[in-house]
Enzyme design. Sequence first.
Site, short mmCIF file in Angstrom:
data_model
loop_
_atom_site.label_atom_id
_atom_site.label_comp_id
_atom_site.label_asym_id
_atom_site.label_seq_id
_atom_site.Cartn_x
_atom_site.Cartn_y
_atom_site.Cartn_z
N HIS A 157 -9.74 -5.28 10.65
CA HIS A 157 -10.33 -5.20 9.31
C HIS A 157 -11.66 -4.46 9.27
CE1 HIS A 157 -7.21 -7.98 8.32
NE2 HIS A 157 -7.66 -8.24 7.12
N GLU A 174 0.81 -1.22 0.00
CA GLU A 174 0.00 0.00 0.00
C GLU A 174 0.84 1.27 0.00
OE1 GLU A 174 -0.84 -2.66 1.87
OE2 GLU A 174 -2.91 -3.13 1.29
#
Lengths: 327, 363
Positions: A130, A61
């Site tokens: 998450h 990322e």
Amino acid sequence: MSRQIEYRDALREAMSEEMRRDPRVFLMGEEVAEYNGAYKVSRGMLEEFGPQRVIDTPISETGFTGLAVGAAMMGLRPIIEFMSWSFSLVAADQILNNAPKMLYMSGGQFGCPIVFRGNNGAGGQLGSTHSWCVESLYANVPGLKMAIPFDPYDAKGLLKTAVRDDNPVFFLESERLLSVKGEVPEEEYLVPFQQALVRRPGADCTVVSFGRPLYFCLEAAQALAEDGIECEVIDGRTIRPLDIETIVQSVRKTNYCVVVDQSWPFASVGAEIAAQVHERCFDDLDNHVARVHADDVPPPYAYNLEQEMLPNARKICEAVRSVTYNA
Amino acid sequence: MSTITTRPAADENLAAKLPDETLRKWLRDMLLIREFEVRTMQAYQNRLIGGFCHIYVGQEAVAVGALAALEETDPIITAYRDHGHALARGMDPKYCMAEMFGRIGGCAKGKGGSMHMFDKPHHMYGGHGIVGAQCPLAAGLAFARKYTDEVIENRASTGVAMCFLGDGALNQGAFHEAMNLAGVLHLPVIYVVENNGYAMGTSVARGTTMAHELTAKAAAYGIDATSIDGMDVMEVYNGMKPIVDRCRRSVQPAFVEARTYRYKGHSMSDPRKYRTKDEEQQYEAQDPIEKLAGFMMSERKFAEADYDSLAKAVRKQVREARQWTDLSPPPDIEELYTDVYADAWGPYHGTSLPLMMKETQQE
């Protein structure tokens, strides 16, 4: 002509139309190309646009968000997909320190027209790491814009506006809404930023929210209407810029306000909107603004705990009843 | 499948074949950077410059030699020790000085400061303050050049991006992610590590593995790697030119270690207690400016008087830059809310260009 399509297909139509319109637009992210998207949002796009414009990245990322910043500085218009906004934390330096500040630090020389998009909020028993709701965390940063689409119509119209915006736009979708169907015109349209929408009119209490919790707001409004309390449910649509005027106009009419925000309560979007309503509607309010948030705890795994932690219709009903008790 | 090669520095002395004019320009650029940095230090000590300030003295040969191997339109990016790269790329020193003084005439209207030198007309994409954070951006610069050629212009890739970083950045995730992406996406980007021996006060050997052979970092990514002498501008050029040409031709990344030394501290507040005076003197004895001047005096038509006139010219240029800076006012308070967003809304005024861009584009 209108037809019913899924939220995910509306997102894809927005990206594909913008990529056909402007060759500087490309899509990059994990599994966006050959896998057809981790959540099938980009299904078929590799086939249409080829691997130079629909680009798979490794799980990296910091790397690919930083790449987007460099590419945008040179005039391209990247769309970066986060499989989940939870993973954007890994790229915090690039998305918070570089993208939104580059125009300022360079004295107006280099802007960063990038759309960062992906699933935000609890997906369903995904546990603490998450299930991030990043809106409050990121909305604090000047230089970025933030949009949260509620239905397929807005998913398409807001995303097309985001791609054409000359600033970094944080576009927060919801995994739980991807399969929701809704009416989307076949003709081209855009949904402008900073234009909140009244999703349900009502005279007794203003309820403000963004994205998925709006479904709980509408559910609560239905239940309260049966008891004679008519809520005006407002979809803010964009957090930066925030259309506070539409909210203020509603509160001046109803004299009560509940803000529903799926992120944590402390230093949150909900707290910000409550503060702004208090500043502007002090003499109109018949009670303080109430807030419904996720509980101030890490998201749990157990089904019952997770359901209790998130905003839901029961909590919204309780909040509306509690602020309007003296009506 | 990429082959992993660690190439030795070029043995062909390409620089020695270049005309007097080119070597004179290199010498002038290095003298300009040195003089500029000396005046910067004085201004900092006089509290005319705020914040952090990192001085490039000692490393001049790296920026000057490496940039000489590029086309003028190839994008470059660097970290926070960035004055030298800006000047070597062609930024007028007055915009650079005014930026550090926090004046409206600065390259970023005084909003960036010492660590954030941006120059769009000269294809310089900063000046970045977070160690290693510029590395993924450099991959993006290379990506954009390649994409623009191949997708928009429908022709073969023509560009190369160059990314300067310090040895300290080798231990940041951003560097490794960028190297991996450059490898898998076949991006024409050259990562030039200016190994000056220290990441602030931590010697390279204390901070990273394989410190004796930093090119090993690139091997893991299948990227061609070379180590060159960064204290000799001709050696830098000799090493860089074939790498730039290969990178452009093959549309592949490369990695270069330039071994150099910063004569001054990490920043202006660094007392340099982590190294010895002996060590500093050893490097100062192989000074890149003296080295090039020596070569030109022995091999070219270049006399002591020519050197003196160059030195005099850069002293004048920096003095004028300083005078220009003194006349440039601080940014108007309106600037606080300008350049936050590209468009005007709420309290924000939209964006406007710095004087440098208006003046440079008119040229």
